[in-house]
Enzyme design. Sequence first.
Site, PDB file in Angstrom:
ATOM      1  N   ARG A 292       0.816  -1.212   0.000  1.00  0.00           N
ATOM      2  CA  ARG A 292       0.000   0.000   0.000  1.00  0.00           C
ATOM      3  C   ARG A 292       0.856   1.272   0.000  1.00  0.00           C
ATOM      4  O   ARG A 292       0.467   2.293  -0.545  1.00  0.00           O
ATOM      5  CB  ARG A 292      -0.917  -0.003   1.239  1.00  0.00           C
ATOM      6  CG  ARG A 292      -1.930   1.139   1.242  1.00  0.00           C
ATOM      7  CD  ARG A 292      -2.836   1.088   2.463  1.00  0.00           C
ATOM      8  NE  ARG A 292      -2.097   1.272   3.682  1.00  0.00           N
ATOM      9  CZ  ARG A 292      -2.129   0.460   4.730  1.00  0.00           C
ATOM     10  NH1 ARG A 292      -2.884  -0.612   4.726  1.00  0.00           N
ATOM     11  NH2 ARG A 292      -1.409   0.712   5.799  1.00  0.00           N
TER      12      ARG A 292
ATOM     13  N   TYR B 241     -13.945  21.609 -10.491  1.00  0.00           N
ATOM     14  CA  TYR B 241     -14.441  20.326 -11.005  1.00  0.00           C
ATOM     15  C   TYR B 241     -15.627  19.833 -10.156  1.00  0.00           C
ATOM     16  O   TYR B 241     -15.538  19.809  -8.917  1.00  0.00           O
ATOM     17  CB  TYR B 241     -13.274  19.330 -10.956  1.00  0.00           C
ATOM     18  CG  TYR B 241     -13.595  17.940 -11.424  1.00  0.00           C
ATOM     19  CD1 TYR B 241     -13.946  17.687 -12.739  1.00  0.00           C
ATOM     20  CD2 TYR B 241     -13.528  16.868 -10.544  1.00  0.00           C
ATOM     21  CE1 TYR B 241     -14.235  16.406 -13.167  1.00  0.00           C
ATOM     22  CE2 TYR B 241     -13.803  15.578 -10.963  1.00  0.00           C
ATOM     23  CZ  TYR B 241     -14.163  15.358 -12.281  1.00  0.00           C
ATOM     24  OH  TYR B 241     -14.452  14.083 -12.687  1.00  0.00           O
TER      25      TYR B 241
ATOM     26  N   ASP C 222      -6.064  22.510  -8.881  1.00  0.00           N
ATOM     27  CA  ASP C 222      -6.295  21.410  -9.822  1.00  0.00           C
ATOM     28  C   ASP C 222      -5.631  21.824 -11.138  1.00  0.00           C
ATOM     29  O   ASP C 222      -6.112  22.703 -11.837  1.00  0.00           O
ATOM     30  CB  ASP C 222      -7.806  21.189  -9.992  1.00  0.00           C
ATOM     31  CG  ASP C 222      -8.118  19.948 -10.823  1.00  0.00           C
ATOM     32  OD1 ASP C 222      -7.329  19.646 -11.745  1.00  0.00           O
ATOM     33  OD2 ASP C 222      -9.153  19.298 -10.566  1.00  0.00           O
TER      34      ASP C 222
ATOM     35  N   LYS D 210      -6.228  11.811 -17.347  1.00  0.00           N
ATOM     36  CA  LYS D 210      -6.325  12.596 -18.572  1.00  0.00           C
ATOM     37  C   LYS D 210      -5.014  12.490 -19.374  1.00  0.00           C
ATOM     38  O   LYS D 210      -4.739  11.455 -19.907  1.00  0.00           O
ATOM     39  CB  LYS D 210      -6.692  14.043 -18.222  1.00  0.00           C
ATOM     40  CG  LYS D 210      -7.870  14.143 -17.218  1.00  0.00           C
ATOM     41  CD  LYS D 210      -9.204  13.755 -17.821  1.00  0.00           C
ATOM     42  CE  LYS D 210     -10.302  13.435 -16.811  1.00  0.00           C
ATOM     43  NZ  LYS D 210     -10.653  14.491 -15.883  1.00  0.00           N
TER      44      LYS D 210
END
Length: 394
Positions: free
Chosen positions: A57, A110, A183, A208
């Site tokens: 992890r 967003y 962002d 993206k």
Amino acid sequence: MKDETKLAVLGRDPEGHHGAVNIPVYRASTILQPSLKALHDVYSARAQDEQVTTYGRVGTPLTYAFENTVAELEGGYRAMAYPSGAGACSGAILSVVKSGDHILVIDNIYGPTRQFCDTVLKRLGVETEYFKTNIDPASLRALLRPNTSLVFVESPGSLTFEMLDVPAIADVVHKHGAKLAMDNTWGTPLYFKSFSHGVDLSVHAATKYIVGHSDAMLGVVIANKESWPALRDTARTIGANAGPDEVYLGLRGIRTMAVRLPRHMESGLKVADWLRGRSEVTGVRHPGLPQDPGHAIWKRDFLGACGLFAFELDKKYGDAAVAEFVDHLEYFGIGYSWGGYESLVSVPAIKGVRSAEAWENHGTTIRLHIGLEDVDDLIDDLKAGFQRLNKAQG
Ligand SMILES: *Cc1c(COP(=O)(O)O)cnc(C)c1O
């Protein structure tokens, strides 16, 4: 080292991997140690912030390679990979706020980030206040309260593409002792070097352009030195770790970013400029266009543009005509997300994701993602779309 070279050489370790050019995917949960002492040693190295492999992890050589590459590219200190861009947005916010805090968020944020603030953060006792996309530094200063710990911005906004003077805002935020998160998905680590413009935490939907092929969900937050320990500890405690295949695809996508992005930019600007000349279009929202209200800031602060922008149709066109335009485009897929090699079209409902300023009196907004297809094919496709639009409207 220039960026193009960084993209090719960072995050590789052939000597450590039998000569393989790319670091392979590590599928690992347990990491075995040869002795109790070795186990204690590696955990104390981790406590000193060394990038050792202790547990799946927390990170493997591949995760660290991806994170370090992105961090170095953008000029940050360290980075943390998340399972999605949305996870990266909430991870960045949660690393700063505590119950009783107030945060300021730009109105063009967003949508799912807004939802996170309005639901989860609210439930945890953090108050979110939205501010206008064209705010000036003095007006922002007036909104800061003693308990304002974070200002979260996005520039340009990913539906409406307003530009913000990030360095000027950063100055006000820092004088107040708060942090600035951004962002930066549109700018990418290549085209907006957020840390030299005063950002403390830079968030990316790596889904993206970093992944770049529409085949994986991935997020990353890059932090400056001061913001790093809290970001790291919050992410690890929550367990918001990215999966190994996704991280691999992220690092692979990085290799070609400097070839893909200029093409997205060039074709995007060509289509945007062509749209300006269409009688059906009342406005094109692309900060790379000299006519755009955000162009001066874009030119001053950004090194390039991606392939995402929007345009507005004359108000006379109704929903049925818009559907005729959109539904039969040959090369533009109808769907959300962006940053892949392929072109996309969407018709975002902006009114529902605004609260600080009204979104009134606008025609339909159409958002385009310009992919790597031949740009003249794309323009011909849109041209046929406008014919259908006019025919349907009568
Ligand atoms: C897509 C997107 C996100 C979220 O990324 P996911 O990987 O889809 O969760 C965050 N910010 C912006 C600007 C985006 O476009």
